[in-house]
Scaffold this active site. Structure first.
Site, PDB file in Angstrom:
ATOM      1  N   SER A   1       0.831  -1.193   0.000  1.00  0.00           N
ATOM      2  CA  SER A   1       0.000   0.000   0.000  1.00  0.00           C
ATOM      3  C   SER A   1       0.876   1.258   0.000  1.00  0.00           C
ATOM      4  CB  SER A   1      -0.956  -0.060   1.195  1.00  0.00           C
ATOM      5  OG  SER A   1      -1.946   0.935   1.130  1.00  0.00           O
TER       6      SER A   1
ATOM      7  N   ASP B   1      -9.753  -3.764  -5.332  1.00  0.00           N
ATOM      8  CA  ASP B   1      -9.000  -2.749  -4.606  1.00  0.00           C
ATOM      9  C   ASP B   1      -9.134  -1.430  -5.351  1.00  0.00           C
ATOM     10  OD1 ASP B   1      -7.164  -1.200  -3.221  1.00  0.00           O
ATOM     11  OD2 ASP B   1      -5.416  -2.412  -3.773  1.00  0.00           O
TER      12      ASP B   1
ATOM     13  N   HIS C   1      -7.929  -4.886  -1.064  1.00  0.00           N
ATOM     14  CA  HIS C   1      -6.739  -4.195  -0.576  1.00  0.00           C
ATOM     15  C   HIS C   1      -6.345  -4.728   0.807  1.00  0.00           C
ATOM     16  CE1 HIS C   1      -3.910  -0.870  -0.492  1.00  0.00           C
ATOM     17  NE2 HIS C   1      -4.203  -0.707   0.783  1.00  0.00           N
TER      18      HIS C   1
END
Length: 273
Positions: A120, A213, A243
């Site tokens: 991320s 995501d 995600h």
């Protein structure tokens, strides 16, 4: 007034982490101090030295620390047979762009790893650190491992709208995260890996995205641009996953567990020995 508070997000992340089982035991785990007194944690899966991978945690640049990603780092060390050095970089909004990039670059210069990895926002920081080191002519890691990375801070990719509600990472909090990291909207394009004009000369890349995501399209686009620039790229979009699947989803989802095994196998195959 913003519905989000950095302090509450940090506490929530610590609480979630406390409910997860601890990662595998390793022969060596030690907290160490890096450049500029930066807190680091060193993991070694065997008594003998192994190739070193620097890991940069996610958390929207706002939360996350050595504890929230301890299990993930332990598993990477064990399953990929690498030493892992986790970075507790400075967080926004107290330390906005480019503070965390500075921290990661300093650690990469100091430690000289063969690989840098992140999930991320950590994937974003890994990518930006590689761009910085390339531009400065400094030594680069051989491999960059980007897991569900942020690459477009303009949030203009279709998946932000298409997957930005109901899949865990909603578009509203994603926008808030970006605003904490780069408060001035005018600076967000230039702060985005995807919008850099030249992506040549960067390390071999592993880019893994997730179908559901909000960041999927920007991660996929970055993998394509890297390949177009001549970078050796392994890219996979994991079907059906959301995600953050790298963070504990293997405990409840066979699909996520299988995705973890594919990721670990890729890393093992890419790390120079």
């Amino acid at each position: 007034m913003s519905p989000y508070l950095a302090s509450e997000l940090r506490e929530s992340a610590r609480s979630r982490n406390g409910t997860r089982p601890k990662g595998p035991g390793l022969p060596h785990v030690a907290d160490v101090t890096g450049p500029s007194d930066l807190p680091l944690r060193h993991y070694r899966p065997a008594a003998e030295p192994r190739p070193l991978l620097v890991f940069v945690h996610g958390g929207g640049w706002v939360f996350g620390d050595l504890e929230t990603h301890d299990r993930t780092c332990r598993r990477i060390a064990k399953e990929c047979d690498v030493e892992v050095l986790a970075v507790d970089y400075r967080l926004a909004p107290e330390h906005p762009f480019p503070a965390a990039i500075d921290d990661v670059v300093d650690v990469l210069r100091w430690a000289g790893p063969v690989a840098v990895a992140g999930d991320s926002a950590g994937g974003y920081l890994a990518a930006m650190a590689c761009l910085r080191l390339r531009d400065e002519g400094g030594p680069l890691p051989d491999v960059q491992i980007l897991i569900c990375p942020n690459t477009d801070l303009t949030l203009s990719q279709p998946s932000v709208a298409e997957k930005g509600t109901g899949y865990g990472l909603d578009a509203d909090i994603l926008g808030w995260f970006v605003a904490q990291w780069v408060p001035d909207p005018a600076g967000r394009q230039s702060a985005s890996p995807l919008h850099q004009l030249d992506l040549s000369g960067l390390p071999t890349a592993l880019v893994v995205t997730a179908e559901h995501d909000a960041l999927c399209d920007e991660g996929d686009a970055y993998a394509r641009r890297l390949a177009e620039a001549g970078v050796d790229v392994t890219h996979r979009c994991e079907p059906g996953l959301v995600h953050g699947f790298i963070q504990g989803m293997d405990l409840t989802s066979p699909e996520a567990a299988a995705a973890h095994e594919r990721l670990f196998a890729d890393v093992r195959g890419l790390i120079p020995r």
